[in-house]
Write an enzyme that holds these catalytic residues in place. Structure first.
Site, PDB file in Angstrom:
ATOM      1  N   CYS A   1       1.023  -0.727   0.100  1.00  0.00           N
ATOM      2  CA  CYS A   1      -0.315   0.311   0.008  1.00  0.00           C
ATOM      3  C   CYS A   1       0.833   1.388  -0.067  1.00  0.00           C
ATOM      4  O   CYS A   1       1.378   1.390   0.620  1.00  0.00           O
ATOM      5  CB  CYS A   1      -1.113  -0.039   1.048  1.00  0.00           C
TER       6      CYS A   1
ATOM      7  N   CYS B   1       0.075   3.877  -6.533  1.00  0.00           N
ATOM      8  CA  CYS B   1      -1.138   3.038  -5.629  1.00  0.00           C
ATOM      9  C   CYS B   1      -1.895   2.190  -6.001  1.00  0.00           C
ATOM     10  O   CYS B   1      -1.914   1.630  -7.393  1.00  0.00           O
ATOM     11  CB  CYS B   1      -2.986   3.958  -5.906  1.00  0.00           C
TER      12      CYS B   1
HETATM   13  N1  DGL Z   1      -3.504   0.778  -1.587  1.00  0.00           N
HETATM   14  C1  DGL Z   1      -3.778   1.914  -1.000  1.00  0.00           C
HETATM   15  C2  DGL Z   1      -2.545   2.113  -1.521  1.00  0.00           C
HETATM   16  O1  DGL Z   1      -1.692   1.773  -2.656  1.00  0.00           O
HETATM   17  C3  DGL Z   1      -4.961   2.827  -1.237  1.00  0.00           C
HETATM   18  C4  DGL Z   1      -6.479   2.408  -0.917  1.00  0.00           C
HETATM   19  C5  DGL Z   1      -6.677   3.174   0.238  1.00  0.00           C
HETATM   20  O2  DGL Z   1      -7.042   4.438  -0.055  1.00  0.00           O
HETATM   21  O3  DGL Z   1      -6.867   2.754   1.440  1.00  0.00           O
HETATM   22  O4  DGL Z   1      -2.661   3.783  -1.270  1.00  0.00           O
END
Ligand code: DGL
Length: 273
Positions: A80, A192
């Site tokens: 993440c 993301c």
């Molecule tokens: N998958 C998360 C990232 O890479 C984004 C999702 C979220 O905001 O929880 O930042």
């Protein structure tokens, strides 16, 4: 070997995200390193991390890492960007010598430097953009590279709700990418872990003329490189993968399929009580 760490190759790799977006990274690691056993944790009780404060994200990351260490993980992949930006340094300090930590930011930054891009765009959640982690890391490696960041908070929920490869996603993606801050870029970082699902649409928007980098292949290569350097690549899988979430709903399980690309079973794991 990293000082003091005593691991064996058959220990699992822990992977975590705010929810199910990090499954894109988990699937890439699964295909790249099929003999590794994966333990995934999606903090669905607290998503989205992208709108949370850095302190709140750090608190969640500490507890999740503790859980993954209790599962004897040799390595923890922070799948993440919001969590990597807010918590990677703190996790390294706090769990020094307890596991190898991999974030999803450095592999993209290194690719930018190695491939010589000069004018780079970054799209991500508000938490990642506000941390300015990509700008700071790229600039400290090469001051001359232009880094143009844009928060794109609608994209993660849009993808989670299944709105991609259609008119709605096309319109939202174009709206963001037409932003003047992203004009003239030669590479776009999908910062993301949800965004690999809209990579094709982004590529179409640019007509293939802008290099698109995401965290699937780059992160799995980094994981392999580190495990190989530590003599920790597993030769024979030691058991099935596990996919835990802190809050289970059937809709998460439905959506998980889209991110992982295969049917998987999510299991509720209450680590907060
Ligand atoms: N998958 C998360 C990232 O890479 C984004 C999702 C979220 O905001 O929880 O930042």
């Amino acid at each position: 070997m990293i000082s003091g760490m005593q691991f064996t190759p058959d220990q699992p790799i822990g992977i975590f995200d705010s929810g199910i977006g990090g499954l894109t990274v988990a699937n890439a690691i699964h295909h790249f390193l099929p003999e590794e056993r994966l333990i995934y944790f999606g903090d669905t009780a607290h998503l989205p991390y992208g709108d949370k404060s850095a302190d709140a994200i750090r608190y969640y990351c500490l507890r999740i890492s503790k859980f993954l260490l209790e599962q004897r993980c040799k390595m923890i992949v922070i799948a993440c960007n919001s969590a990597s930006s807010a918590a990677y340094d703190m996790l390294l300090d706090f769990f020094e010598g307890k596991a190898l930590f991999v974030n999803v930011v450095d592999p993209l930054v290194n690719a930018v430097i190695d491939r010589g891009y000069q004018n780079v765009g970054v799209i991500a959640t508000k938490a990642t953009i506000n941390s300015a982690i990509y700008r700071n890391k790229i600039k400290s490696a090469n001051q001359k590279i232009r880094v143009n960041q844009l928060a794109t908070p609608l994209l993660a929920p849009m993808i989670e709700e299944g709105f991609y490869n259609g008119n709605i996603s096309k319109s939202i993606i174009s709206n963001y990418l037409e932003h003047e801050d992203l004009r003239g870029i030669d590479a776009l970082l999908l910062a993301c872990t949800h965004y690999p699902l809209i990579r094709r649409e982004i590529d179409e928007f640019y007509d293939g003329k802008v290099a698109i980098l995401d965290s699937t292949d780059l992160v799995s290569s980094e994981v392999k490189k580190i495990l190989a350097a530590e003599n920790l690549l597993n030769a024979k899988r030691s058991g099935p993968d596990s996919f835990y979430v802190s809050d289970f709903t059937s809709s998460f399980e439905e959506t998980a399929k889209n991110f992982y690309g295969e049917d998987i079973h999510l299991e509720a794991k209450h680590i907060w009580s």
